[in-house]
Design a protein around this motif. Structure first.
Motif, PDB file in Angstrom:
ATOM      1  N   ARG A 283       0.801  -1.119   0.097  1.00  0.00           N
ATOM      2  CA  ARG A 283      -0.165  -0.140   0.049  1.00  0.00           C
ATOM      3  C   ARG A 283       1.050   1.019  -0.124  1.00  0.00           C
ATOM      4  NH1 ARG A 283      -5.653  -0.673   0.689  1.00  0.00           N
ATOM      5  NH2 ARG A 283      -6.141  -3.302   1.421  1.00  0.00           N
ATOM      6  N   TRP A 284       2.100   0.973  -0.688  1.00  0.00           N
ATOM      7  CA  TRP A 284       2.720   2.445  -1.309  1.00  0.00           C
ATOM      8  C   TRP A 284       2.252   3.074  -2.290  1.00  0.00           C
ATOM      9  CZ3 TRP A 284       8.009  -0.216  -1.130  1.00  0.00           C
ATOM     10  CH2 TRP A 284       8.855  -1.245  -0.034  1.00  0.00           C
ATOM     11  N   ARG A 285       1.567   3.997  -1.618  1.00  0.00           N
ATOM     12  CA  ARG A 285       0.464   4.709  -2.579  1.00  0.00           C
ATOM     13  C   ARG A 285       0.495   6.749  -2.560  1.00  0.00           C
ATOM     14  NH1 ARG A 285      -5.491   1.581  -1.285  1.00  0.00           N
ATOM     15  NH2 ARG A 285      -4.713  -0.361  -2.162  1.00  0.00           N
ATOM     16  N   GLY A 286       0.338   7.472  -3.097  1.00  0.00           N
ATOM     17  CA  GLY A 286       0.660   8.427  -3.714  1.00  0.00           C
ATOM     18  C   GLY A 286       0.591   9.439  -4.636  1.00  0.00           C
ATOM     19  N   ALA A 287       0.879  10.229  -5.007  1.00  0.00           N
ATOM     20  CA  ALA A 287       1.126  11.351  -6.349  1.00  0.00           C
ATOM     21  C   ALA A 287       0.999   9.863  -7.109  1.00  0.00           C
ATOM     22  CB  ALA A 287       1.411  12.623  -6.408  1.00  0.00           C
ATOM     23  N   TRP A 288       1.601   9.721  -7.585  1.00  0.00           N
ATOM     24  CA  TRP A 288       2.861   9.228  -8.210  1.00  0.00           C
ATOM     25  C   TRP A 288       1.579   8.176  -8.884  1.00  0.00           C
ATOM     26  CZ3 TRP A 288       2.911   3.904  -9.434  1.00  0.00           C
ATOM     27  CH2 TRP A 288       3.045   3.148  -7.975  1.00  0.00           C
ATOM     28  N   SER A 289       0.508   7.221  -8.462  1.00  0.00           N
ATOM     29  CA  SER A 289       0.051   6.130  -8.602  1.00  0.00           C
ATOM     30  C   SER A 289      -1.671   7.102  -9.054  1.00  0.00           C
ATOM     31  CB  SER A 289      -0.281   4.776  -7.644  1.00  0.00           C
ATOM     32  OG  SER A 289      -1.020   5.890  -6.191  1.00  0.00           O
ATOM     33  N   ALA A 290      -2.100   7.894  -8.426  1.00  0.00           N
ATOM     34  CA  ALA A 290      -3.401   8.388  -8.478  1.00  0.00           C
ATOM     35  C   ALA A 290      -3.749   8.190 -10.286  1.00  0.00           C
ATOM     36  CB  ALA A 290      -3.829   9.422  -7.618  1.00  0.00           C
ATOM     37  N   PRO A 291      -2.563   9.508 -10.757  1.00  0.00           N
ATOM     38  CA  PRO A 291      -3.129   9.163 -12.039  1.00  0.00           C
ATOM     39  C   PRO A 291      -3.414   8.378 -13.310  1.00  0.00           C
ATOM     40  CG  PRO A 291      -1.613  11.383 -10.706  1.00  0.00           C
ATOM     41  CD  PRO A 291      -1.222  10.312 -10.172  1.00  0.00           C
ATOM     42  N   LEU A 292      -2.674   7.857 -12.719  1.00  0.00           N
ATOM     43  CA  LEU A 292      -2.485   5.920 -13.592  1.00  0.00           C
ATOM     44  C   LEU A 292      -3.426   5.844 -13.352  1.00  0.00           C
ATOM     45  CD1 LEU A 292       0.950   5.092 -13.279  1.00  0.00           C
ATOM     46  CD2 LEU A 292       0.071   6.322 -15.255  1.00  0.00           C
ATOM     47  N   ALA A 293      -4.009   5.442 -11.940  1.00  0.00           N
ATOM     48  CA  ALA A 293      -5.265   4.259 -11.697  1.00  0.00           C
ATOM     49  C   ALA A 293      -6.927   5.455 -12.357  1.00  0.00           C
ATOM     50  CB  ALA A 293      -5.289   4.355 -10.066  1.00  0.00           C
ATOM     51  N   ALA A 294      -6.725   6.756 -11.701  1.00  0.00           N
ATOM     52  CA  ALA A 294      -7.572   7.654 -12.737  1.00  0.00           C
ATOM     53  C   ALA A 294      -7.773   7.233 -14.638  1.00  0.00           C
ATOM     54  CB  ALA A 294      -7.333   8.967 -12.160  1.00  0.00           C
ATOM     55  N   CYS A 295      -6.583   7.369 -14.775  1.00  0.00           N
ATOM     56  CA  CYS A 295      -6.279   6.863 -15.755  1.00  0.00           C
ATOM     57  C   CYS A 295      -6.923   5.311 -16.662  1.00  0.00           C
ATOM     58  CB  CYS A 295      -5.411   7.239 -16.580  1.00  0.00           C
ATOM     59  SG  CYS A 295      -4.970   6.807 -18.647  1.00  0.00           S
ATOM     60  N   GLY A 296      -6.738   4.284 -15.445  1.00  0.00           N
ATOM     61  CA  GLY A 296      -7.348   3.388 -16.256  1.00  0.00           C
ATOM     62  C   GLY A 296      -9.207   2.587 -16.046  1.00  0.00           C
ATOM     63  N   MET A 297      -9.538   4.189 -15.293  1.00  0.00           N
ATOM     64  CA  MET A 297     -11.004   3.691 -15.105  1.00  0.00           C
ATOM     65  C   MET A 297     -11.437   4.319 -15.708  1.00  0.00           C
ATOM     66  SD  MET A 297     -11.654   4.650 -11.096  1.00  0.00           S
ATOM     67  CE  MET A 297     -10.264   4.257  -9.988  1.00  0.00           C
ATOM     68  N   ASN A 298     -11.025   5.625 -17.012  1.00  0.00           N
ATOM     69  CA  ASN A 298     -11.677   5.625 -17.954  1.00  0.00           C
ATOM     70  C   ASN A 298     -10.230   5.403 -19.147  1.00  0.00           C
ATOM     71  OD1 ASN A 298     -13.837   7.352 -18.038  1.00  0.00           O
ATOM     72  ND2 ASN A 298     -13.114   8.849 -16.038  1.00  0.00           N
ATOM     73  N   SER A 299     -10.585   4.095 -19.387  1.00  0.00           N
ATOM     74  CA  SER A 299      -9.295   4.041 -20.255  1.00  0.00           C
ATOM     75  C   SER A 299      -9.550   4.271 -21.562  1.00  0.00           C
ATOM     76  CB  SER A 299      -8.284   2.664 -20.209  1.00  0.00           C
ATOM     77  OG  SER A 299      -9.607   1.739 -20.257  1.00  0.00           O
ATOM     78  N   ILE A 300     -10.424   3.815 -22.054  1.00  0.00           N
ATOM     79  CA  ILE A 300     -11.244   3.737 -23.084  1.00  0.00           C
ATOM     80  C   ILE A 300     -11.446   5.482 -23.864  1.00  0.00           C
ATOM     81  CG2 ILE A 300     -12.559   2.854 -25.237  1.00  0.00           C
ATOM     82  CD1 ILE A 300     -11.216   1.111 -24.171  1.00  0.00           C
ATOM     83  N   ALA A 301     -12.065   5.779 -22.625  1.00  0.00           N
ATOM     84  CA  ALA A 301     -12.827   7.376 -23.169  1.00  0.00           C
ATOM     85  C   ALA A 301     -10.672   8.445 -23.317  1.00  0.00           C
ATOM     86  CB  ALA A 301     -13.354   8.250 -21.964  1.00  0.00           C
ATOM     87  N   ILE A 302     -10.321   8.204 -22.733  1.00  0.00           N
ATOM     88  CA  ILE A 302      -8.632   8.587 -23.067  1.00  0.00           C
ATOM     89  C   ILE A 302      -7.960   8.654 -24.088  1.00  0.00           C
ATOM     90  CG2 ILE A 302      -6.550   9.496 -21.992  1.00  0.00           C
ATOM     91  CD1 ILE A 302      -8.985  10.895 -20.888  1.00  0.00           C
ATOM     92  N   PHE A 303      -8.344   7.072 -24.603  1.00  0.00           N
ATOM     93  CA  PHE A 303      -7.599   6.248 -25.203  1.00  0.00           C
ATOM     94  C   PHE A 303      -8.264   6.633 -26.568  1.00  0.00           C
ATOM     95  CE2 PHE A 303      -8.067   3.420 -28.884  1.00  0.00           C
ATOM     96  CZ  PHE A 303      -6.353   3.435 -29.764  1.00  0.00           C
ATOM     97  N   VAL A 304      -9.907   7.424 -26.921  1.00  0.00           N
ATOM     98  CA  VAL A 304     -10.056   7.717 -27.674  1.00  0.00           C
ATOM     99  C   VAL A 304     -10.212   8.830 -28.122  1.00  0.00           C
ATOM    100  CG1 VAL A 304     -12.393   8.050 -28.932  1.00  0.00           C
ATOM    101  CG2 VAL A 304     -11.933   5.450 -27.982  1.00  0.00           C
ATOM    102  N   ALA A 305     -10.566   9.911 -27.125  1.00  0.00           N
ATOM    103  CA  ALA A 305     -10.173  11.496 -27.509  1.00  0.00           C
ATOM    104  C   ALA A 305      -8.295  11.695 -27.677  1.00  0.00           C
ATOM    105  CB  ALA A 305     -10.337  11.785 -25.757  1.00  0.00           C
ATOM    106  N   SER A 306      -7.636  10.884 -26.951  1.00  0.00           N
ATOM    107  CA  SER A 306      -6.490  11.192 -27.407  1.00  0.00           C
ATOM    108  C   SER A 306      -6.112  11.133 -29.042  1.00  0.00           C
ATOM    109  CB  SER A 306      -5.376  10.627 -26.449  1.00  0.00           C
ATOM    110  OG  SER A 306      -5.001   9.515 -27.052  1.00  0.00           O
TER     111      SER A 306
END
Length: 372
Positions: A283-306
């Protein structure tokens, strides 16, 4: 919060791994200029691999890991398989439709456009792998995985192709390219072959099935440290097997060879096992992991939009300049002017990664999840 290794626990590591994979897709798909790309950020020309060649199979592996978490509990609660399979079919068709729409925008030339693509392959692979999960046992899925890998090896190495000897794995001489030229003449990525062609989709299903085995193991309820260790051991063994198979059946992303499936699934296990241990066990979590996890929760949307954003900027003109497009103008004046050719090209790609991670984080903060 439930234990991460329990059937009901949500894996932060899986979200973060998915987000990391999407961020890597944005990075390699959007350089400032395709004339200035560092070798690790480009695909291998044919046989062999680069870090870029790991990205797509990682996403399919992750799709597989998520399937037992998506359907396992509902099956245990008595959900009907036909209803769940209708959901799978609908989601697969939506993915394929989005992939075709992305290909059509902004030209809308359906008569000439390439029909194969990344989202189309994801849709087909998800349909097949999820269907096997719903309707077969673990033993049946293991048999299907072995049949896909060994069968693909056999047909590419033993079936003769008109004008080529059996076992010809050259870009134009292999069986997969021959089939694609028959099915999609004039619509292939490279003219005579396609990296997302029909026959090579079958071993890609095996990539997803290997992810399913990992997902089932993660739901078994065993201690997280043990599961992380198992992923590391299994991953190292599969990497070794993939490299050994490479001697007689080369690792090749464009052909999605069986050795490539085993090798990339092994490296995916090593990465996921490490992220699982860091995020869900220690459970070593922090600012580095939060954006990645957020991106993973909207993965297809981010891929398509980008993808649509970059494609649109590459088509918009930059009046009054000698730049070929708005995208080219941004690269020249915003990045190449101070960072040079290769570093400027990389800097623009990294800027897009940062932008889309920020978008994903803002969507997550507002609990907005665009699901299919």
């Amino acid at each position: 919060m439930p234990d991460a290794s329990s059937p009901s626990g949500r894996l932060l590591s899986l979200d973060a791994f998915r987000g990391l994979t999407i961020a890597a897709m944005v990075l390699v798909n959007n350089p400032g200029s395709w004339a200035y790309v560092y070798a690790p950020l480009a695909h291998a020309e044919w046989h062999g691999w680069t870090p870029t060649d790991l990205i797509f199979p990682y996403f399919l592996f992750i799709v597989g890991v998520a399937i037992p978490f998506s359907f396992g509990r509902r099956l245990a609660q008595g959900a009907a398989r036909p209803g769940l399979f209708r959901h799978v079919a609908r989601r697969s068709l939506i993915l394929i439709a989005i992939g075709l729409a992305m290909r059509a925008i902004p030209d809308f030339d359906f008569g000439e456009m390439r029909l194969y693509g990344v989202l189309q392959r994801i849709g087909l692979v998800y349909f097949a792998a999820a269907g096997l999960y719903l309707w077969t046992s673990a033993r049946g899925r293991a048999a299907a995985t072995a049949a896909l890998l060994l069968g693909y090896w056999a047909v590419l190495m033993l079936v003769p192709v008109s004008g080529s000897a059996p076992g010809d794995l050259s870009p134009d001489g292999n069986l997969a390219a021959h089939i694609d030229r028959i099915l999609m003449p004039g619509r292939l990525w490279s003219g005579t072959w396609d990296p997302e062609g029909l026959l090579s989709t079958f071993p890609a299903i095996a990539t997803c099935l290997l992810g399913i085995f990992c997902g089932e193991r993660l739901r078994c309820g065993r201690p997280g440290r043990q599961l992380a260790g198992e992923m590391w051991i299994a991953g190292a063994a599969m990497v070794a097997l993939g490299l050994a198979w490479d001697v007689v059946f080369p690792i090749n992303k464009n052909l999605w060879t069986s050795s490539y499936v085993v090798f990339t699934a092994g490296t995916a296990l090593l990465v996921l096992g490490t992220m699982y241990w860091i995020l869900d066990v220690a459970r070593w979590r922090g600012a580095w992991s939060a954006p990645l996890a957020a991106c993973g929760m909207n993965s297809i949307a981010i891929f398509v939009a980008s993808g649509i954003a970059a494609k649109t900027m590459a088509r918009l003109p930059a009046p009054g300049t000698d730049a070929s497009s708005l995208y080219d103008w941004i690269f020249r004046n915003g990045f190449q002017s101070w960072a040079g050719d290769y570093n400027g090209s990389l800097a623009l790609a990294l800027a897009q990664v940062a932008f889309w991670l920020t978008v994903a984080w803002l969507l997550h903060r507002r609990r907005i999840y665009i699901r299919i």
